[in-house]
Design an enzyme around this catalytic site. Structure first.
Site, PDB file in Angstrom:
ATOM      1  N   VAL A 121      39.505  61.806  68.090  1.00 39.08           N
ATOM      2  CA  VAL A 121      38.774  61.081  67.213  1.00 39.08           C
ATOM      3  C   VAL A 121      37.645  60.666  67.258  1.00 39.08           C
ATOM      4  O   VAL A 121      36.679  60.535  66.561  1.00 39.08           O
ATOM      5  CB  VAL A 121      39.983  60.165  66.633  1.00 39.08           C
ATOM      6  CG1 VAL A 121      39.619  59.187  65.302  1.00 39.08           C
ATOM      7  CG2 VAL A 121      41.165  60.932  66.307  1.00 39.08           C
ATOM      8  N   CYS A 122      37.095  59.932  68.366  1.00 38.98           N
ATOM      9  CA  CYS A 122      35.901  59.234  68.738  1.00 38.98           C
ATOM     10  C   CYS A 122      35.010  60.348  68.960  1.00 38.98           C
ATOM     11  O   CYS A 122      33.749  60.019  68.333  1.00 38.98           O
ATOM     12  CB  CYS A 122      36.302  58.564  70.181  1.00 38.98           C
ATOM     13  SG  CYS A 122      37.354  56.950  69.932  1.00 38.98           S
ATOM     14  N   THR A 123      35.289  61.499  69.304  1.00 39.25           N
ATOM     15  CA  THR A 123      34.101  62.418  69.375  1.00 39.25           C
ATOM     16  C   THR A 123      33.640  62.850  67.949  1.00 39.25           C
ATOM     17  O   THR A 123      32.532  62.966  67.680  1.00 39.25           O
ATOM     18  CB  THR A 123      34.756  63.797  69.808  1.00 39.25           C
ATOM     19  OG1 THR A 123      35.223  63.490  71.185  1.00 39.25           O
ATOM     20  CG2 THR A 123      33.679  65.138  70.034  1.00 39.25           C
TER      21      THR A 123
END
Length: 212
Positions: free
Chosen positions: A45-47
């Site tokens: 998700v953070c990517t």
């Protein structure tokens, strides 16, 4: 650990990053800042979040705002992760990712919520103004990607309402009507807002965005 509240001075720190040593207040200078945290490198998700923030970094720059991320892994890991972000999200990430293996920044900003995880930082967002005051805090669960268009929208609202006696209504976007604050009388409002206003109720008066 004291919870940071709106209006508090954002804690200063010196920490390594993917772009070298960051002295936070010095790095911010006279800019607004957006500090956002990630539980670890190479998280899916953070990517996507870092990729999108990189794509719209120019929009933050237009608003005199700098963006900076923080993750508990080291700077060398961040650099490898940035390669993945650039490749999978079709961007070139240039803003810093703070390396926080000692949890210094996570602790200063109360980013570890033990009931969610005893080690991973929650996914928080702080908007900080040029006076180094915290103006917005958001905390998301690990499973839900953040909405960076919303963070840009809040920046627009903060910068507008800091300079004019207005507030922004639900779902407001740049260029839409705003609300005249109740402390301004109708007489004063007629002078301050030459475009006029529409009173739906004595306490609910709409006027065109004054700086458009």
């Amino acid at each position: 650990m004291t919870t940071l509240r709106l209006g508090d001075i954002a804690p200063d720190f010196e920490q390594n990053s993917s772009a070298g040593t960051i002295r936070f207040h010095e790095w911010l200078g006279d800019s607004w800042g957006v500090l956002f945290s990630h539980p670890a490198d190479f998280t899916p998700v953070c990517t996507t979040e870092l990729g999108y923030t990189s794509i719209v970094e120019g929009e933050f720059a237009k608003r005199n705002a700098k963006v900076i991320a923080v993750s508990v892994d080291g700077a060398e890991s961040h650099k490898k992760w940035i390669e993945d972000i650039n490749d999978t999200q079709n961007t070139t990430l240039t803003f810093p990712i703070l390396a926080d293996p000692d949890h210094k920044v996570a602790t200063l900003y109360d980013m570890i919520h033990p009931n969610a995880s005893t080690t991973a930082t929650v996914r928080s967002v702080f908007i900080i103004d040029p006076a180094k005051k915290i103006r917005l805090t958001l905390t998301y669960p690990a499973s839900t990607g953040r909405n960076f268009d919303e963070i840009l929208r809040v920046l627009d609202s903060l910068q507008l309402t800091d300079n004019y006696s207005v507030a922004t209504p639900v779902n407001w976007k740049q260029g839409e009507d705003v609300i005249i604050v109740p402390s301004i009388s109708d007489e004063v409002a007629k002078e301050k807002f030459p475009k006029g206003f529409k009173a739906l109720r004595p306490y609910l008066r709409l006027t065109p965005q004054p700086n458009k």
